[in-house]
Design a protein around this motif. Structure first.
Motif, PDB file in Angstrom:
ATOM      1  N   LEU A  65     -28.021 -39.366  -2.909  1.00  0.00           N
ATOM      2  CA  LEU A  65     -28.256 -38.113  -2.185  1.00  0.00           C
ATOM      3  C   LEU A  65     -27.677 -38.192  -0.773  1.00  0.00           C
ATOM      4  O   LEU A  65     -26.924 -37.320  -0.342  1.00  0.00           O
ATOM      5  N   GLU A  66     -28.007 -39.277  -0.068  1.00  0.00           N
ATOM      6  CA  GLU A  66     -27.449 -39.456   1.282  1.00  0.00           C
ATOM      7  C   GLU A  66     -25.933 -39.586   1.246  1.00  0.00           C
ATOM      8  O   GLU A  66     -25.234 -39.080   2.120  1.00  0.00           O
ATOM      9  N   GLN A 122     -24.478 -36.232   1.096  1.00  0.00           N
ATOM     10  CA  GLN A 122     -24.627 -35.497   2.359  1.00  0.00           C
ATOM     11  C   GLN A 122     -23.655 -35.994   3.432  1.00  0.00           C
ATOM     12  O   GLN A 122     -23.268 -35.235   4.306  1.00  0.00           O
ATOM     13  N   GLN A 123     -23.266 -37.272   3.340  1.00  0.00           N
ATOM     14  CA  GLN A 123     -22.386 -37.830   4.366  1.00  0.00           C
ATOM     15  C   GLN A 123     -20.917 -37.916   3.942  1.00  0.00           C
ATOM     16  O   GLN A 123     -20.072 -38.364   4.715  1.00  0.00           O
ATOM     17  N   ALA A 149     -27.519 -30.699  -3.888  1.00  0.00           N
ATOM     18  CA  ALA A 149     -26.942 -31.356  -2.709  1.00  0.00           C
ATOM     19  C   ALA A 149     -25.416 -31.296  -2.740  1.00  0.00           C
ATOM     20  O   ALA A 149     -24.772 -31.069  -1.703  1.00  0.00           O
ATOM     21  N   ALA A 175     -23.105 -29.405   0.007  1.00  0.00           N
ATOM     22  CA  ALA A 175     -22.054 -30.107   0.758  1.00  0.00           C
ATOM     23  C   ALA A 175     -20.716 -29.385   0.616  1.00  0.00           C
ATOM     24  O   ALA A 175     -19.982 -29.199   1.599  1.00  0.00           O
ATOM     25  N   ASN A 226     -20.567 -26.207   2.454  1.00  0.00           N
ATOM     26  CA  ASN A 226     -20.468 -26.446   3.897  1.00  0.00           C
ATOM     27  C   ASN A 226     -19.097 -26.949   4.323  1.00  0.00           C
ATOM     28  O   ASN A 226     -18.890 -27.266   5.483  1.00  0.00           O
ATOM     29  N   THR A 234     -17.078 -29.573   2.699  1.00  0.00           N
ATOM     30  CA  THR A 234     -16.549 -30.856   2.221  1.00  0.00           C
ATOM     31  C   THR A 234     -15.599 -30.594   1.051  1.00  0.00           C
ATOM     32  O   THR A 234     -15.949 -29.885   0.109  1.00  0.00           O
TER      33      THR A 234
END
Lengths: 234, 234
Positions: free
Chosen positions: A77-78, A81-82, A108, A112, A115, A117
């Motif tokens: 998940l992280e 997001q990154q 997620a 992303a 947004n 990505t």
């Protein structure tokens, strides 16, 4: 942020190397990106996550882009997001969608990409860019908790779209018949994407790119062809 | 009671009338039966339940067998329990399985057939004779609450089995590749049933009948051919 997405019919053209025909597209899509996350869950032919990631990494090395498999992160998940970019490879869409839902990652990933990505999908990886996976060609080898996908575009895709083969005496349904059956149950438009073509999303503009017209299916309408470089609007 | 079942790859052979090639089979299967229930839920091409039932009734009239659509009964459950025979037509397996589960009929149908009520399936209607529907060729146009089916035979079917087409440059998976992918996730054997062949179950004896060998897929084995009139044993 601007949406920056490529949804391709296939990873590979007949007689060519993996992703070779998409090289210029990849360069534009991932401009300024030096590392992406590869989502290997569709596992074509049951290939391991590691081996599939290596196949992708070998291609992206030519573009000086490092590739990490999503399966290698302690917190996927992280990682999502990154991430600076995503590539979801083809294989079995049921397997891919089951895994993304069960790991709680579909939302997620959608967030992303919406947004800004950059996202590349091929085949099953393109299917999940649609509203749902209900126009996949794949065999239901596993039971996903839902058929819903990311809805990055306001329609469904049918990758590897295949025109009826003249002279074939096989009585199984043609692709066009199958999509017509989908429209007896659903109102979502479907883009039949032939191998060699892809969908490009930049911000809110969606266009058809590549070497073939696409076949467009809308509920209650006769299917029609859309030309390359035309916008896809419903 | 004796099991008395026919699971056919297709309803129709190229250039022939609906069910025509199965006439002798139908006569033996439904010997002494003057009325059967037709299960029209797979609705090929979105045909109405009434029109689909009429298509079946027109064929069975030649054999002096009356046909009633399951959709016409106030209590389909009682209708199944009291039926003298069943025919489930082809179409979309997802649609068929969703309807049978949602109406709570899958178990009743299985019980009736295992108690000796004669059953004919074609295509999607044959798929539901297997353990689950996960080797269907159909498009997932609806989301069934489960992929489990009747398990009248201890394996899965792949109707309309198609050998790889020589010279085809399309990069979509062959049928054999798809079934191999199924076996990365499931241990259930799969019978690839070519158009013109069917599976016959009499009591506990299961044989291949018709005009083509079948292709047998077992997890961890090289696929092989089974001859007509051979028993299917796993």
């Amino acid at each position: 942020m601007q949406k920056n997405i490529v949804l391709a019919s296939t990873s590979t053209l007949y007689g060519q190397d993996y992703l070779a025909y998409l090289s210029p597209v990849v360069q534009a899509l991932f401009a300024g990106v030096n590392e992406i996350i590869f989502i290997p869950f569709a596992r074509p032919g049951g290939i391991s996550h590691d081996d599939y990631t290596k196949r992708a990494a070998d291609f992206f090395a030519q573009h000086n882009i490092a590739v990490k498999g999503l399966h290698t992160f302690a917190s996927p998940l992280e990682a999502i997001q990154q991430a600076k970019g995503f590539f979801t490879g083809g294989g079995n869409t049921f397997l891919l969608v089951k895994q993304l839902h069960e790991l709680g990652l579909m939302g997620a990933l959608k967030a992303a990409v919406e947004n800004g990505t950059a996202y590349l999908g091929t085949s099953a990886g393109s299917n999940i860019g649609g509203i749902n996976m209900q126009t996949t060609n794949d065999m239901p080898i596993v039971y996903p908790p839902s058929f819903e996908t990311m809805g990055l575009v306001p329609f469904n895709l049918n990758p590897h779209y295949l025109d009826p083969l003249p002279g074939l005496q096989h009585m199984g349904e043609t692709r066009e018949t199958r999509i017509a059956e989908f429209h007896t149950q659903n109102a979502i438009p479907v883009v039949g994407l032939r191998e060699g073509s892809w969908i490009r999303v930049r911000n809110e503009v969606i266009t058809l790119e590549g070497t073939h017209t696409a076949r467009i299916f809308e509920q209650g309408k006769v299917p029609y062809e859309l030309n390359v470089q035309e916008k896809i609007v419903f």
